[in-house]
Motif scaffolding. Structure first.
Motif, PDB file in Angstrom:
ATOM      1  N   HIS A 290       0.820  -1.226   0.000  1.00  0.00           N
ATOM      2  CA  HIS A 290       0.000   0.000   0.000  1.00  0.00           C
ATOM      3  C   HIS A 290       0.849   1.269   0.000  1.00  0.00           C
ATOM      4  N   ALA A 291       2.095   1.170   0.459  1.00  0.00           N
ATOM      5  CA  ALA A 291       2.988   2.339   0.453  1.00  0.00           C
ATOM      6  C   ALA A 291       3.314   2.798  -0.962  1.00  0.00           C
ATOM      7  N   ALA A 292       3.174   1.905  -1.962  1.00  0.00           N
ATOM      8  CA  ALA A 292       3.486   2.256  -3.362  1.00  0.00           C
ATOM      9  C   ALA A 292       2.284   2.830  -4.096  1.00  0.00           C
ATOM     10  N   ALA A 293       1.128   2.936  -3.415  1.00  0.00           N
ATOM     11  CA  ALA A 293      -0.099   3.400  -4.069  1.00  0.00           C
ATOM     12  C   ALA A 293      -0.012   4.872  -4.461  1.00  0.00           C
ATOM     13  N   GLN A 294      -0.617   5.183  -5.605  1.00  0.00           N
ATOM     14  CA  GLN A 294      -0.667   6.582  -6.067  1.00  0.00           C
ATOM     15  C   GLN A 294      -1.785   7.299  -5.310  1.00  0.00           C
ATOM     16  N   THR A 295      -1.432   7.873  -4.191  1.00  0.00           N
ATOM     17  CA  THR A 295      -2.397   8.605  -3.365  1.00  0.00           C
ATOM     18  C   THR A 295      -1.656   9.613  -2.505  1.00  0.00           C
ATOM     19  N   ASN A 296      -2.339  10.701  -2.171  1.00  0.00           N
ATOM     20  CA  ASN A 296      -1.759  11.674  -1.248  1.00  0.00           C
ATOM     21  C   ASN A 296      -2.480  11.634   0.090  1.00  0.00           C
ATOM     22  N   ASP A 297      -3.435  10.707   0.235  1.00  0.00           N
ATOM     23  CA  ASP A 297      -4.246  10.650   1.450  1.00  0.00           C
ATOM     24  C   ASP A 297      -4.118   9.296   2.149  1.00  0.00           C
ATOM     25  N   PRO A 298      -3.433   9.243   3.296  1.00  0.00           N
ATOM     26  CA  PRO A 298      -3.251   7.973   4.011  1.00  0.00           C
ATOM     27  C   PRO A 298      -4.575   7.298   4.380  1.00  0.00           C
ATOM     28  N   TYR A 443     -10.026  13.464   8.583  1.00  0.00           N
ATOM     29  CA  TYR A 443     -10.527  13.093   7.251  1.00  0.00           C
ATOM     30  C   TYR A 443     -12.052  13.105   7.219  1.00  0.00           C
ATOM     31  N   PHE A 444     -12.685  12.469   8.218  1.00  0.00           N
ATOM     32  CA  PHE A 444     -14.152  12.382   8.210  1.00  0.00           C
ATOM     33  C   PHE A 444     -14.813  13.712   8.570  1.00  0.00           C
TER      34      PHE A 444
END
Length: 453
Positions: A290-298, A443-444
């Motif tokens: 999951h650390a390699a995922a293209q996202t800026n939001d943990p 986040y929520f």
């Protein structure tokens, strides 16, 4: 060799004993309560994000789409544990073991969520420009320097354990399944797997993710579909199977047929242990993908990651478990993959055992791919990017060795190291839990404000 085996057996008894099982369930329960049961309540949100995550937004950092990050982690997670592991748990602990597997999964969703949140929050960029993360990085970057040794310990255990649990044990399972069902020589299976694994591995995480993104959904749907056919053929037995599973979770089961009988403690112990072995919540392996995922939001990636435990245990393992119980095969005296084959063959004579052999082979093959990435990142953490190519060569060579060897010692060693991977990870998750709770709340709150506008 015998003395070494006895020593590791003793260590295994300790690290997979009551304290470890209590710790895994305890950390999961602590995180579930701290998150106010959010992972269970927001399963729908997770699936929406997963569907949207098939493509990445521009500006998101990472190498693979959020969807493919989950498929890569599922490729490593859905393996022999879902077919042979569930059967072994029922053989040793009775039908009630399935209930305790479900409990492990429900609290494990919070663990998997927290792992991915920490993985994205504390990831780094390596010398090749790729994003890397996982327990060793969130220990190093999220905790004080006095805890750094824990990250190194995790990387050592993970780099060695992978060759057992994620490579040789899997190739051996494939060779065994293809030999018994199709008469294919183990050396042939081993060499073919070696070539296929080599072709995928040399393309790095992007190629692993591409293959996993296509193969895992197809294979999971195929296996679940076949399992549902078994359940439909035994539909009249489903209510009794439900009652038996729940009753057996809290009362001892008497010996019947080839089943030796089991106490409640056996149902809990083997249900929890095999549940953890199957869904890997708490082991710290999945956050590396999951650390390699293209996202800026943990938090977004965490919501997608927690689905791994839901899909693996509450869907795939449940299909296996119910097929074994409703078919009555659990009293046959068989264990492991042979027990699952017997359950499928009873409802689908002539083809059931082939379905299980094919599913086991593909699940185990994708596990070799997923775990190659996990172990590679552990080795990279210890020795830098220069170690990647030598590691991949060793990993490819290990495949046919596993396919043609007796692996009782390797299985024991890998199982022991697997538990030892969990220890540093669980400690880190507890210490970093305030960060996870804070990011989740923010986040929520932001989502709620956006909905009002």
């Amino acid at each position: 060799m015998e003395a070494l085996t006895n020593f590791i057996s003793a260590v295994n008894g300790v690290v997979w004993g009551v304290p470890m099982l209590v710790m895994i369930l305890g950390v999961g329960l602590f995180l579930s309560l701290g998150l106010k049961l959010m992972p269970i309540l927001k399963i729908g949100t997770g699936f929406k994000l997963l569907w949207a995550g098939r493509k990445s937004s521009s500006g998101d950092k990472g190498e693979i789409s959020p969807f493919n990050a989950l498929m890569t982690s599922l490729s490593a997670t859905i393996g022999t544990g879902n077919i042979a592991g569930v059967a072994t748990a029922i053989f040793l602990g009775g039908p009630g073991a399935l209930f305790w597997m479900w409990c492990t999964a429900l609290v494990g969703m919070a663990t998997k969520y927290a792992e991915a949140v920490c993985a994205v929050k504390y990831r780094e960029t390596d010398a090749n420009g790729n994003h890397v993360g996982g327990p060793m990085y969130y220990i190093k970057n999220g905790l004080s320097s006095k805890w750094a040794w824990l990250g190194t310990a995790f990387a050592i255990f993970g780099s060695i354990a992978g060759f057992g649990i994620g490579n040789t044990v899997q190739s051996n399972s494939v060779a065994d399944a293809l030999s018994s069902s199709f008469g294919i020589s183990p050396i042939v299976s081993g060499l073919v797997m070696m070539v296929l694994v080599g072709l995928v591995l040399m393309g790095g995480v992007k190629r692993i993710a591409d293959v996993a993104g296509k193969l895992v959904p197809i294979m999971a749907i195929f296996y679940i579909g076949a399992g549902l056919v078994v359940l439909i053929m035994n539909a009249s037995e489903i209510p009794a199977a439900w009652a038996l599973i729940i009753e057996s979770a809290f009362t001892s089961v008497a010996a019947q047929g080839g089943f030796a009988g089991a106490a409640v403690w056996a149902a809990i112990r083997f249900g929890v242990a095999r549940g953890v072995f199957s869904n890997e919540a708490g082991l710290g392996s999945a956050p590396i993908a999951h650390a390699a995922a293209q996202t800026n939001d943990p938090v977004k990636q965490g919501l997608i990651a927690m689905l791994g435990t839901f899909i693996d245990t509450l869907i795939v393992c449940s299909i296996t478990g119910f097929a074994i119980v409703v078919s009555g095969a659990w009293t046959s005296g068989e264990t492991g993959a042979a027990l699952t084959s017997a359950a499928f063959a009873s409802a689908l004579p002539g083809v059931g055992n082939y379905i299980v052999a094919i599913a086991l082979s593909v699940f185990a093959f994708t596990t070799i791919l997923g775990w190659s990435f996990y172990s590679e990142k552990c080795v990279q953490y210890l020795f830098g990017v220069k170690a990647i190519v030598p590691f991949r060569i060793l990993w490819i060579i290990a495949v046919p060795i596993g396919a043609t060897s007796s692996l009782s010692f390797v299985w024991l060693l890998a199982d022991t190291l697997n538990a030892m991977m969990a220890l540093p990870n669980l400690i880190a998750l507890v210490l970093l839990s305030p960060v996870v709770f804070k990011l989740t709340k923010e986040y929520f709150a932001k989502q709620g404000n956006a909905a009002k506008e």
